[in-house]
Write a protein that holds these residues in place. Sequence first.
Motif, short mmCIF file in Angstrom:
data_model
loop_
_atom_site.label_atom_id
_atom_site.label_comp_id
_atom_site.label_asym_id
_atom_site.label_seq_id
_atom_site.Cartn_x
_atom_site.Cartn_y
_atom_site.Cartn_z
N ILE A 161 61.87 50.06 12.51
CA ILE A 161 61.49 49.65 11.15
C ILE A 161 61.64 50.83 10.18
O ILE A 161 62.24 50.70 9.11
N PHE A 166 59.51 49.61 18.03
CA PHE A 166 59.64 48.85 16.79
C PHE A 166 59.37 49.75 15.58
O PHE A 166 60.03 49.64 14.55
N LEU A 179 53.11 53.46 10.63
CA LEU A 179 53.28 52.37 11.60
C LEU A 179 52.71 52.74 12.96
O LEU A 179 52.05 51.93 13.62
N ASN A 215 51.69 43.36 12.46
CA ASN A 215 52.67 44.16 13.20
C ASN A 215 53.73 43.27 13.85
O ASN A 215 54.93 43.54 13.76
N THR A 224 65.16 51.44 9.48
CA THR A 224 65.74 50.41 8.61
C THR A 224 65.38 50.69 7.15
O THR A 224 66.24 50.66 6.27
N VAL A 263 56.15 41.88 11.23
CA VAL A 263 57.09 42.88 10.71
C VAL A 263 58.14 43.23 11.76
O VAL A 263 59.35 43.30 11.48
N ALA A 264 57.68 43.42 13.00
CA ALA A 264 58.63 43.73 14.08
C ALA A 264 59.61 42.57 14.25
O ALA A 264 60.82 42.78 14.42
N VAL A 300 62.44 42.73 11.69
CA VAL A 300 63.51 43.67 12.00
C VAL A 300 64.37 43.14 13.14
O VAL A 300 65.60 43.27 13.13
#
Lengths: 317, 429, 183
Positions: B26, B22, B13, C93, B29, C96-97, C100
């Motif tokens: 992620i 973030f 990432l 990105n 998580t 996806v962020a 969450v």
Amino acid sequence: RTLMFADSFPLSHTLSTDGTQRWMKRVETLTDGDIDFRHFPAEQLAKAGEILQKIEDGVIQAGYIGTGYVSDELPLNGALMLPGEVRDTVNASQAYWQLLKNDTPLRQEFLDNGVVPIYAVMLPPYQLVLKRGPVSELGDLRGLKLRSTGSLNLVVQAVGANPVSMAAPDAYLAIQRGTLDGTVLPVTSIAPYKVNEVTKSLSTNGRFGSFGITVAMDKKTYDGLSESQRKAVDQAGDETTAHLAQVIEDEVQTDLAEFRDQGMAVYELPESMREALEPKYQAAQQAWVERMSARGLDGQAVIDAYESALADVDAKR
Amino acid sequence: MTVFIGVAVLIVLLLMEMPIAFAMMIAATVGLYLVGGESFVASYLADVYHSVSASYVFLTIPMYVLLAQFMAQSGMARDIIKASDMWLGRLRGGLGVACVMASAFMAAIIGSSTASSATMSAAAFPSMREVGYDRRVSVGIIAISGTLAIMIPPSIVLIIYGILTELSVGKLLIAGLLPGVLTAVGYIVTILWIAWRHPEKMPAQPQFDVRAATRALVPVWPVLLLMLLVVGGLYGGAATPTEIGAVGAAAALVITLIMRRMDRARFVTAIEDTLGTTVMIVTIVIGAMMFGYFLTLTQATQSLFDAIQSAGMAPWMVIAVLVLIYLVLGMFMDQIAILVLTVPVTHALITQLGFDGIWYGIVITKTVEIGLVTPPLGLNVFVTSGVTRVPLAECFRGVAPFLLVEIVVLGLLLAFPEISLLLPNLMSH
Amino acid sequence: MLERIHQGVDITLFWLAGIALIVMMALVSIDVVARYLFNAPLTFQFELTTNYLMVMVATLGLPWCLRRGAFIKLSVVGRFLGVRSHNLLHVFNALVAAAVLVAIAWFSGVRTWDKFVGGDAMFGVIDWPVWLSTIWVPIGCAMLALRLVTDALLRLRNLDRPVDGDDERTQDARDIAENGGAS
Ligand code: NA
Ligand code: NA
């Protein structure tokens, strides 16, 4: 089976060595290893105030619950922390533990949060730890800046001092630099924060409040244990309550001796001051009872139940 | 196995240009899900954000940033940098040296290096650019100087270490003084060396004029007043570092209003920048905390140290390996999280081997300083980049020359425990 | 129209955070002065600041701060990608962020609801309602997620526009360097 256990104490802390670690070892021994633990110390999995939530969420199966950190979830259990209630660790712990073991509102609060209390001790009462010498009358406290937290602020204010809220780690520097005139702490919490290095006097018979140290287990996990396993868990809990309270009491005496050797004035508040303090304690308790009843909770009944449990314990000793 | 998946997700990432905060959230998580399923994810996602942000100590960061912002917006900080440049400017690299000395001075006030970096970024960067300093060199000097704040007392890192190990906080703080000064000298030497090798990157002011230099001191009075307030407040003991930050910010606002240097636009900018920096740091710490909980649940850190303990190495080898591990962890993790997770274990290990706990605390603090400026997770560099808006990669490159001196100082601290222990030992006799 | 409302909400939240910041500064300062000059501290200050104002400062500015580039990232693969694929990567990105953040908003929202229904209160100088302390997290995270999705959609429609990044930041830094903070 393996249970996940979390607490907030460093591994070398008495509440860990003679509390949580000892209890886990006893359970492992008594169940011949049928139950063992994965121990996460020192807030590795959650801050002290969040461990109860982590048990409820099923992340861990058991853990340390400091009653002062969860006044939102266990409000009535705050009764034992009120000024005036706890005089010494051993008797107060036994009385509190009797209340938690039996069918009382205090136990019910734990059950309502999905956990079963396993053992409990009360810390020694909070004392005046001051940068100046001993105090002998209420007027001496007027305007002193003392570190305290949460509901302890109420009694600090009631005796005429100024409560200053700050993280415990900051207390050392704050006292050394004169930001604070001192703090209120249980005797056993003074050395870990090095407060004795920067203060001159320590009272021994103040009753400014206390703090409940309990360990609880997820109710579903507890109910899922076999009869003999539950017995082992309970027995280990009883033993730990008695053992830990005595260890803390001994530590109080050792600490006091050590502080004396270091030149600290370790003293009793004179009779006249104790008499002047008594109504302040009572007022703080009354205020708490009123605030509990505003929320539909019977605080007075809990205080009364504790007083009578304490009388039983006193009678037995 | 799970731990590798979590770390791999994080790295991928980060390479994909996912914002760092973030990316950690992620990866954590995913990791939490692998470790304990939905209930673990639900529990930590519900609590961590609130638990990190509801903190009085954290308030220190926005308050010192706000103080610096008000100073910067009103041009006060530029006045002082100008004045010091007048005095030190004829020296090649003089403004850089002034920045290190100012940071060392700030370090005696501030215990958090991110707060220090934020302050110096806002104060020194525009002036350094104005006199023609190379952008990369400027941010490098600012970011590295900020780390002085956790070595020179007071230091939040050393206080936390003292609490974790039950060592004397007073001695720990005193112990940091000489290593802090040594580090500052190292930075100054590095700056002078860069200035000598690459004169074009740090142009010197052509002439030195005593009268102009003296005149430049006049507009500095508000800054001196503030410093008097902050330093006096802390050492005189009027309030805690957090409170002093708030009072300092309020005083800075009042002074700039009196000087008629504050207007609506500047006020808004100060608030915006302060909130931006705060949000940036808070979210990264939240990500790091989540990832830390995941690492703890996999017991990766614990196994690592268990392996060391059972390998039966020579004591100095253990120290060397530990320092290496701290440096590696420091690249990827939040520094406070590393301390909290590992110090209880490693301190027990090294004291068993007969090493001094206070000396070890200083060594660990040095690795923390280094971790704050090494990629990919270097909080000080993030702050500097955030405030100066210089791209992150360039900031990391700017810091690189200083890493060499950091390693040398770390080596000196390891080889000569006396540097750390001289003052605390004097204290106890 | 919708976008203007959205932006208005983001700005309003940002200003709430800004006000919380200034109020904290003022409260702490007044507390210190009151304590040392008049021996009359604001006892509620610590609990109010820690449990409410600090949480607001840390959450309500989230969507606005995204716009201002507060979420730093490493610039790694950008130089190997074309403008379109770089844009697509950033769309991915952001989504996806956002996922969450929606999860954080959801779970913390459920927690807040539980605390609200249960009437949980922290015992302090007064009874502090817990839900008022935690509610800022779901609000901030949900609005940040919404902002991320909106920006991603906007980016999808303008795939040929260069990704905001080093170029813009360089310009910003130059602006700061040239104009300084002030005269
Ligand atoms: Na410092
Ligand atoms: Na790093």
